[in-house]
Design a protein around this motif. Structure first.
Motif, short mmCIF file in Angstrom:
data_model
loop_
_atom_site.label_atom_id
_atom_site.label_comp_id
_atom_site.label_asym_id
_atom_site.label_seq_id
_atom_site.Cartn_x
_atom_site.Cartn_y
_atom_site.Cartn_z
N LEU A 209 44.56 44.12 42.68
CA LEU A 209 44.24 42.73 43.00
C LEU A 209 42.88 42.61 43.68
CD1 LEU A 209 47.62 41.19 44.22
CD2 LEU A 209 46.20 40.37 42.34
N LEU A 210 42.59 43.52 44.59
CA LEU A 210 41.29 43.51 45.25
C LEU A 210 40.19 43.87 44.24
CD1 LEU A 210 42.23 45.35 48.57
CD2 LEU A 210 41.98 42.89 48.20
N ASN A 211 40.47 44.83 43.38
CA ASN A 211 39.50 45.25 42.37
C ASN A 211 39.24 44.13 41.36
OD1 ASN A 211 38.08 47.73 41.02
ND2 ASN A 211 39.25 46.76 39.37
N PHE A 212 40.24 43.30 41.11
CA PHE A 212 40.12 42.20 40.15
C PHE A 212 38.98 41.28 40.54
CE2 PHE A 212 41.08 38.18 38.18
CZ PHE A 212 41.69 38.51 36.98
N SER A 213 39.00 40.79 41.79
CA SER A 213 37.96 39.88 42.24
C SER A 213 36.64 40.61 42.48
CB SER A 213 38.39 39.18 43.54
OG SER A 213 39.46 38.30 43.29
N LEU A 214 36.71 41.85 42.93
CA LEU A 214 35.49 42.63 43.14
C LEU A 214 34.74 42.78 41.82
CD1 LEU A 214 33.66 44.48 44.85
CD2 LEU A 214 35.24 46.36 44.31
N ARG A 215 35.44 43.17 40.78
CA ARG A 215 34.82 43.36 39.47
C ARG A 215 34.27 42.04 38.93
NH1 ARG A 215 39.06 45.72 35.55
NH2 ARG A 215 40.06 43.79 36.19
N ALA A 216 35.04 40.97 39.09
CA ALA A 216 34.61 39.67 38.57
C ALA A 216 33.34 39.19 39.25
CB ALA A 216 35.74 38.64 38.76
N ASN A 217 33.26 39.36 40.57
CA ASN A 217 32.10 38.88 41.31
C ASN A 217 30.87 39.75 41.07
OD1 ASN A 217 32.54 36.49 43.42
ND2 ASN A 217 34.48 37.56 43.11
#
Length: 428
Positions: A316-324
């Motif tokens: 979940l943390l990686n999801f937004s990190l990758r998107a941003n």
């Protein structure tokens, strides 16, 4: 509904190109609760007992309630202005209000905050804490930190980070929430057992102030709790997969109540168990000799359950990190989910960097203190408050503007004091 364009913040790289129609949405409230709760709990729960040691039980309880309440209001601001505008991302909403600089600030804060969480580890200076596998089987190459992390990375984290929809993580998030509850339950049982045996310490209801420095030290606990309630970077990915805004509002409030209860329960029972000896990461306390076979088994269960919880938080943390990161580096490129080469490349690079950094930097808890005072407090309170005050759509009420001002002032003052105190303590 109008398309989201690059001029208004672009699209969430893992979302639709426009605001999806109701028929395309499929996330349930329960699924959103699991995803939001998993994002909230993260690694922050480990530091909550230490904040009770600093603040005392009553101020800590009040602070948890107030920050959870303000987090709910800030999410309300974000969703209100998101649905009033054209963007589907946090950075996009900031771009609509403050231009390119606003979106870049959000992206940098999300990358800083999430990268810190993704790389989290803890090895106290001057002490060595064996892992559960090393405790059970002795020290071997196959249960070393480097090999264990590599195994988890390849066989657990990699399959989960390849999902391109937040809703797909609802089952792993449900397991993560269950493991956090299991951690709370076992801690509670151990504390109650110790209470009947007369081995607990009486919790301090109020902070102990013996000099001027102690008063300012109280402010260092605020960023820890703010970080523990910072989940705003996942509000848009989760919210836009739901049928209506009110569903996301309900999911957020249920999650905040659930997580606030978990935080305070862990804090009070952790304090009962370890008293003034509580470490900044309470998991280290459970590594100590319990004095009984049953206690040793419970300690191992707690450590394993929370290790598994953190593993399931990572996607979940990686999801937004990758998107941003993608939105920051490639703002005018096609949607990330539709570009296999870019999606896979960015995913693998982040995994490799996370692995190498976790090996090289086992202790970043001092870094967390500054994250809570900067990027976390900005994402949770300052940016949403600024959006409501800017009010480019003319939809903020008087109450919204008052609450926005209060949030920004409180966040700024406590952050400045906390940073100053940490810097002073570091050099003194």
């Amino acid at each position: 509904m109008p398309l989201a364009t690059t001029s208004t913040g672009g699209n969430e790289p893992l979302l639709q190109e426009n605001k999806p129609a109701a028929a395309e949405k499929h996330t349930s409230v329960s699924g959103a609760v699991f995803n939001v709760s998993t994002t909230i709990i993260g690694a922050g729960i480990m530091s909550i007992p230490a904040t009770l040691k600093v603040l005392g039980v009553i101020p800590a309880f009040i602070l948890i309630v107030v920050i959870a309440w303000l987090a709910d209001i800030s999410v309300e601001f974000l969703m209100k202005f998101t649905y009033a505008g054209k963007s589907t991302t946090y950075a996009g909403v900031m771009r609509e209000s403050f231009g390119r600089l606003g979106s870049v600030l959000v992206q940098i804060c999300v990358m800083t905050n999430n990268l810190g969480d993704v790389l989290s580890g803890n090895q106290p200076e001057g002490s060595e804490h064996l892992g559960v596998l090393q405790k059970w089987f002795g020290i071997h190459w196959w249960n070393s930190r480097a090999f264990a992390l590599l195994f988890v990375l390849v066989f657990v984290m990699l399959p989960l980070v390849l999902f391109r929809c937040v809703e797909s993580l609802r089952f792993s998030s449900a397991v993560a929430v269950f493991l956090a509850v299991l951690f709370v339950a076992i801690s509670s049982v151990m504390a109650i057992s110790a209470l009947f045996q007369g081995k607990t310490e009486t919790p301090r209801l109020l902070p102990h102030l013996d000099n001027k420095a102690s008063f300012f030290d109280l402010f260092t606990a605020v960023p820890v709790i703010v970080t523990a309630f910072t989940f705003h970077f996942n509000v848009h990915p989760i919210g836009f997969e739901m049928d209506k805004p009110s569903d996301m509002t309900s999911a957020v409030r249920i999650s905040l109540i659930l997580c606030g209860t978990i935080y305070f329960t862990v804090g009070i029972f952790g304090y009962l168990l370890f008293g003034e000896s509580i470490m900044s990461d309470i998991l280290v306390n459970f590594d100590q000799n319990s004095g009984s076979p049953l206690g040793s088994v419970l300690n191992d269960i707690i450590r394993i359950s929370y290790a598994l919880h953190l593993i399931l938080v990572f996607p979940l943390l990686n999801f937004s990190l990758r998107a941003n990161i993608d939105e920051f580096l490639f703002p005018n490129w096609p949607v990330l989910a539709k570009d296999n080469t870019r999606f896979l490349s960015l995913t693998f690079v982040l995994l490799v960097v996370s692995y190498l950094a976790a090996i090289a930097i086992p202790n970043i808890w001092y870094f967390f203190e500054f994250i809570g005072s900067t990027s976390a407090v900005s994402l949770a309170f300052i940016f949403p408050g600024a959006i409501a005050l800017r009010d480019i759509h003319g939809i903020s009420t008087s109450r919204d503007k008052i609450m926005s001002t209060v949030m920004i002032v409180l966040a700024a003052v406590t952050s400045v004091i906390a940073i100053s105190t940490n810097v002073y303590s570091f050099f003194s």
